[in-house]
Design a protein around this motif. Structure first.
Motif, PDB file in Angstrom:
ATOM      1  N   ILE A  62      -3.918  16.650  14.956  1.00 10.99           N
ATOM      2  CA  ILE A  62      -4.073  16.151  16.269  1.00 10.99           C
ATOM      3  C   ILE A  62      -2.831  16.928  17.332  1.00 10.99           C
ATOM      4  O   ILE A  62      -1.693  16.662  16.534  1.00 10.99           O
ATOM      5  CB  ILE A  62      -4.370  14.705  16.722  1.00 10.99           C
ATOM      6  CG1 ILE A  62      -5.486  14.308  15.877  1.00 10.99           C
ATOM      7  CG2 ILE A  62      -4.029  14.339  18.069  1.00 10.99           C
ATOM      8  CD1 ILE A  62      -5.791  12.874  16.107  1.00 10.99           C
ATOM      9  N   LYS A  63      -2.997  17.415  18.254  1.00 14.21           N
ATOM     10  CA  LYS A  63      -2.372  17.952  19.258  1.00 14.21           C
ATOM     11  C   LYS A  63      -2.528  17.367  20.363  1.00 14.21           C
ATOM     12  O   LYS A  63      -3.382  17.153  20.942  1.00 14.21           O
ATOM     13  CB  LYS A  63      -2.462  19.359  19.489  1.00 14.21           C
ATOM     14  CG  LYS A  63      -0.932  20.386  19.221  1.00 14.21           C
ATOM     15  CD  LYS A  63      -1.409  21.679  19.465  1.00 14.21           C
ATOM     16  CE  LYS A  63      -0.964  22.559  18.393  1.00 14.21           C
ATOM     17  NZ  LYS A  63      -1.501  24.164  18.587  1.00 14.21           N
ATOM     18  N   ILE A  64      -1.340  17.033  21.155  1.00 14.24           N
ATOM     19  CA  ILE A  64      -1.263  16.143  22.431  1.00 14.24           C
ATOM     20  C   ILE A  64      -0.700  17.213  23.625  1.00 14.24           C
ATOM     21  O   ILE A  64       0.630  17.383  23.332  1.00 14.24           O
ATOM     22  CB  ILE A  64      -0.714  15.009  22.516  1.00 14.24           C
ATOM     23  CG1 ILE A  64      -1.535  14.309  21.435  1.00 14.24           C
ATOM     24  CG2 ILE A  64      -0.988  14.107  23.630  1.00 14.24           C
ATOM     25  CD1 ILE A  64      -0.698  12.751  20.985  1.00 14.24           C
ATOM     26  N   ILE A  65      -1.346  17.505  24.688  1.00 12.31           N
ATOM     27  CA  ILE A  65      -0.493  18.034  25.848  1.00 12.31           C
ATOM     28  C   ILE A  65      -0.604  16.976  26.648  1.00 12.31           C
ATOM     29  O   ILE A  65      -1.577  16.550  27.019  1.00 12.31           O
ATOM     30  CB  ILE A  65      -1.563  19.377  26.270  1.00 12.31           C
ATOM     31  CG1 ILE A  65      -1.554  20.449  25.132  1.00 12.31           C
ATOM     32  CG2 ILE A  65      -0.760  20.144  27.445  1.00 12.31           C
ATOM     33  CD1 ILE A  65      -2.529  21.581  25.575  1.00 12.31           C
ATOM     34  N   ASN A  66       0.672  16.873  27.283  1.00 14.52           N
ATOM     35  CA  ASN A  66       0.916  15.688  28.170  1.00 14.52           C
ATOM     36  C   ASN A  66       1.216  16.437  29.540  1.00 14.52           C
ATOM     37  O   ASN A  66       2.272  17.022  29.677  1.00 14.52           O
ATOM     38  CB  ASN A  66       2.102  14.991  27.676  1.00 14.52           C
ATOM     39  CG  ASN A  66       1.774  13.540  28.489  1.00 14.52           C
ATOM     40  OD1 ASN A  66       1.180  13.146  28.885  1.00 14.52           O
ATOM     41  ND2 ASN A  66       3.220  12.910  28.454  1.00 14.52           N
TER      42      ASN A  66
END
Ligand code: UDP
Ligand code: MG
Length: 307
Positions: A62-66
């Motif tokens: 999982i990758k999160i772009i905030n």
């Protein structure tokens, strides 16, 4: 092994991210591809980010772009596509209105069916306010009359694309984005799958009527200049009518006298012309405003952090 990037834009989706992950995970197990899931947190004001971080502890794919604030779904989809490393990329809503169960079928079309992309559209709009459905239908009729490519009525943003097509989409760097139009515009061989409308698992829609209306205008202004041409046509029609009417008045005045009568028709003509002029000024203004915003070359979104 091929890599599949799953992008999901989330804005205040704390109630749905867990369901989303479970369903997507189930669907992925049926595929023999590697995967990454990219959550684009579009400035959520609730616990969406925390929920995504918890999931990330369980699954390091999982990758999160905030984002630094809410930039809208279009910006979130773009950020996801720019970050995606996959040979195949799929965009999916977090609320499970885009059924992950379709993924295996979609993959077969792009992997073995010779398609570049698999798109989806809803055959029904069940569960949606009738007035919204009505305007949505009108919008598709109208925009398809004006643009060269076709946007399927009920088309969703739920779409699987191969690397070629994603790269093509990424070349379109416009500020006012209308993905349904962009996907159609870049072309490529696309398979359309239909499905019944699914209601969101939890939470509420983020689209107010007004937001949708503005999005529709973005779509039209972004893909066609036909409304500007309408101004030219309307101008030509109205002036021809004016000219004929002038001849009529002259003849009438010469043969019958009575130059004062016709006050009501005068008012009608003034308001009509005034209205048409304002309307077209507004349309020209829309194009001007869009040109102005594009010319600033502002970034479409600002990333606070990538996790
Ligand atoms: N979304 C977003 N930014 C926004 C609005 C919506 O990222 O400003 C996301 C939202 O979290 C969801 C998807 O876009 O994953 C579709 O939104 P929603 O379900 O509210 O729209 P609807 O399905 O009702 O058209
Ligand atoms: Mg939804």
């Amino acid at each position: 092994m091929a890599l599949l990037s799953i992008i999901t834009p989330c804005y205040n989706e704390e109630e749905t991210v867990d369901y989303f992950y479970d369903e997507v995970h189930k669907a992925i197990l049926k595929l023999d591809t590697d995967y990454e899931i990219i959550f684009v947190n579009d400035g959520s004001k609730d616990k969406t980010l925390e929920k995504c971080l918890e999931l990330k502890k369980l699954d390091n794919k999982i990758k999160i772009i905030n984002f630094s604030r809410n930039f809208g779904k279009e910006a979130a989809m773009l950020a996801g596509m720019r970050e995606a490393k996959g040979d195949y990329v799929v965009i999916m809503d977090t609320d499970l209105q885009d059924p992950p169960a379709l993924l295996p079928e979609m993959m077969t079309y792009v992997e073995n069916g010779g398609y570049d992309s698999v798109a989806t559209y809803r055959v029904s709009r069940k569960g949606e306010p009738p007035i919204r459905s009505f305007f949505a239908r009108m919008f598709y009729k109208l925009i398809n009359k004006m643009i060269d490519v076709e946007i399927v009525d009920g088309a969703r943003d739920y779409r699987l694309m191969n690397r070629n097509m994603v790269d093509a989409v990424l070349k379109l760097g416009e500020y006012h984005r209308f993905s349904k139009g962009i996907f159609a515009w870049v072309g490529f061989k696309t398979k359309y799958l239909e499905y019944e409308n699914v209601e969101r698992v939890a939470g509420e829609t983020k689209w107010s009527f007004w937001k949708l209306f503005k999005y529709a205008i973005d779509g039209i202004v972004g893909f066609t200049t036909v409304p500007l041409r309408l101004a030219t046509i309307a101008g030509a029609l109205v002036s021809s009518f004016g000219f004929i009417y002038m001849l009529y008045i002259v003849v009438k005045a010469l043969f019958f006298g009575d130059p004062v009568a016709g006050f009501p028709s005068l008012i009608v003509i003034i308001t009509l012309l005034g209205g048409i002029q304002l309307l077209f000024l507004g349309i020209i203004g829309e194009y001007l405003a869009k040109t102005y915003m594009e010319s600033k070359k502002r970034p479409i979104y600002i990333v606070k952090e990538i996790l």
